[in-house]
Motif scaffolding. Structure first.
Motif, PDB file in Angstrom:
ATOM      1  N   ASP A 101     -14.983  11.240   4.168  1.00  0.00           N
ATOM      2  CA  ASP A 101     -15.363  11.942   2.937  1.00  0.00           C
ATOM      3  C   ASP A 101     -14.885  13.394   2.973  1.00  0.00           C
ATOM      4  N   GLU A 129     -17.372   7.669   8.409  1.00  0.00           N
ATOM      5  CA  GLU A 129     -17.488   7.791   6.955  1.00  0.00           C
ATOM      6  C   GLU A 129     -17.607   9.257   6.535  1.00  0.00           C
ATOM      7  N   LEU A 153      -5.150  10.591  -3.573  1.00  0.00           N
ATOM      8  CA  LEU A 153      -4.925   9.266  -2.993  1.00  0.00           C
ATOM      9  C   LEU A 153      -6.186   8.707  -2.341  1.00  0.00           C
ATOM     10  N   SER A 154      -7.342   9.112  -2.832  1.00  0.00           N
ATOM     11  CA  SER A 154      -8.594   8.720  -2.179  1.00  0.00           C
ATOM     12  C   SER A 154      -8.780   7.200  -2.154  1.00  0.00           C
ATOM     13  N   ALA A 155      -8.432   6.507  -3.229  1.00  0.00           N
ATOM     14  CA  ALA A 155      -8.608   5.050  -3.261  1.00  0.00           C
ATOM     15  C   ALA A 155      -7.700   4.376  -2.238  1.00  0.00           C
ATOM     16  N   GLU A 156      -6.458   4.861  -2.133  1.00  0.00           N
ATOM     17  CA  GLU A 156      -5.513   4.263  -1.188  1.00  0.00           C
ATOM     18  C   GLU A 156      -5.912   4.573   0.250  1.00  0.00           C
ATOM     19  N   LEU A 169       0.830  -1.199   0.000  1.00  0.00           N
ATOM     20  CA  LEU A 169       0.000   0.000   0.000  1.00  0.00           C
ATOM     21  C   LEU A 169       0.869   1.255   0.000  1.00  0.00           C
ATOM     22  N   LEU A 178     -11.159  13.534   2.349  1.00  0.00           N
ATOM     23  CA  LEU A 178     -10.811  13.224   0.962  1.00  0.00           C
ATOM     24  C   LEU A 178     -11.205  14.332  -0.006  1.00  0.00           C
ATOM     25  N   ARG A 228      -8.975   4.954   1.369  1.00  0.00           N
ATOM     26  CA  ARG A 228     -10.093   4.058   1.710  1.00  0.00           C
ATOM     27  C   ARG A 228      -9.603   2.625   1.932  1.00  0.00           C
ATOM     28  N   GLU A 229      -8.606   2.216   1.179  1.00  0.00           N
ATOM     29  CA  GLU A 229      -8.070   0.865   1.349  1.00  0.00           C
ATOM     30  C   GLU A 229      -7.391   0.690   2.704  1.00  0.00           C
ATOM     31  N   LYS A 284       2.134   6.776  -6.811  1.00  0.00           N
ATOM     32  CA  LYS A 284       1.139   7.700  -7.364  1.00  0.00           C
ATOM     33  C   LYS A 284       1.504   9.144  -7.051  1.00  0.00           C
TER      34      LYS A 284
END
Length: 370
Positions: free
Chosen positions: A162, A158, A173-176, A126, A165, A178-179, A133
């Motif tokens: 949000d 949550e 890096l929003s996807a990372e 990660l 982000l 959340r991961e 990125k």
């Protein structure tokens, strides 16, 4: 301590045995925390550790656990209470591998010494994705913002996630991000409420009586401080275990040191050049530091002998800095670390110091240059 040269060749290597046991416990804990119903067999590392511990117990004339269940029960005990002795292992007698059914910091450190702990691999994957990125976008501030969020908000709702982000530095890096977070575990919820810790903003989890709630972070600066409570309907999330261990634990000290240095009017950068080090201090003849939050100094020494951070050629001084929580728990921490790892003794390119000593050195240079 026993003379290992006199031990039979068939006896198991104690550090490897403990590493397999610790890894097996973490694998079992991960399975137990998943949505899947647990079914036999137990993780292979647990069975291998049981077999090896049985051999060691037989050699010492001590009782051995009769099953993996018995092994897990033994793991709840402090090492000082074991009838099987482990003189060749880097453990403290007051440590245990499990506490309230959850892997301890000692368990995570012992498992990571094998270098193949699944959590460490996931963490590295990660973090590499985040660095790649951010580097491709020439966005070092996004990388710093990512790490700061994880350290400051190990538990988050949550809605707040949000909100975070939506900030420009984190949107990349929003996807990372959340991961990095999982839903809070069921044991963190009581009466429809999730409880957080005021000392670190992580989760508080219940003890066996389900009435006493304690911080889940062993490195928390103020674990007895209640934090905010969130309704479970708010969708609370919790940072993944390996990120809490390898990012958040040293992160408490990293942010604290950076704030203290900045308060002196000294330029300071966190994780410069995409984590070449943890801290870079001073613009001219700069100093670099790698901050560590390992519970046991001898285990840290093993890691440093294998993996000492690369010091930039232009750096005037380099340090391994031990956070104040670790020094408070082990007042001779730095001395034990230096003894076990000659590479970080005074006079070497990299020197191990406490957080307080590092700040004193920075202040002394500031005063000398005033």
């Amino acid at each position: 301590m026993t003379d290992s040269s006199l031990s039979p060749s068939w006896l198991p290597d104690q550090p490897v045995l403990l590493a397999q046991l610790a890894t097996g416990i973490m694998e079992y804990a991960q399975l137990a925390a998943s949505d899947q119903d647990f079914s036999l067999p137990y993780p292979a590392n647990l069975q291998l550790a049981l077999n090896k511990l049985t051999l060691l117990a037989w050699h010492q004339g001590a009782p051995a656990p009769a099953s993996v269940v018995g092994l897990l029960q033994l793991a709840e005990e402090q090492f000082g209470k074991w009838t099987i002795i482990l003189p060749d292992s880097d453990i403290d007698l007051d440590e245990s591998l499990l506490a309230y059914g959850r892997p301890t910091r000692a368990c995570e450190e012992l498992g990571s010494l094998r270098g193949d702990v699944e959590g460490e691999i996931r963490e590295n994957a990660l973090m590499r994705a985040v660095m790649d990125k951010a580097r491709s976008a020439d966005a070092p501030h996004s990388y710093v913002a990512f790490r700061e969020l994880l350290i400051r908000r190990p538990a988050i709702t949550e809605l707040e996630l949000d909100t975070q982000l939506s900030k420009p530095d984190l949107a990349l890096l929003s996807a990372e991000v959340r991961e990095a977070y999982d839903p809070v575990p069921p044991e963190a919820v009581a009466d429809g409420v999730v409880r957080t810790c005021g000392g670190c903003d992580g989760l508080r989890l219940p003890l066996d009586d389900d009435r006493t709630w304690v911080c889940a972070d062993e490195s928390c600066p103020a674990p007895g401080t209640p934090g905010a409570e969130h309704a479970v309907s708010e969708g609370a999330r919790w940072l993944r275990r390996e990120l809490r261990t390898f990012v958040v634990a040293p992160g408490h000290a990293e942010l604290r040191i950076a704030d203290a240095v900045a308060a002196m009017g000294v330029p300071v950068a966190l994780w410069p050049d995409f984590d070449a080090c943890d801290l870079s201090v001073f613009d001219d003849r700069h100093w670099v530091a790698d901050v560590k939050a390992w519970r046991n100094p001898v285990r840290l020494a093993h890691r440093l002998r294998d993996r000492l951070f690369a010091v930039p050629a232009e750096a005037e001084k380099a340090f391994i800095v031990i956070g104040r929580e670790q020094v408070k728990a082990h007042p001779r921490y730095v001395a034990r670390l230096r003894k076990a790892c000659p590479q970080v003794r005074p006079g070497q390119r990299v020197v191990a110091v406490s957080e307080a000593e590092f700040l004193r050195l920075v202040r002394a240079r500031v005063e000398a240059e005033a």
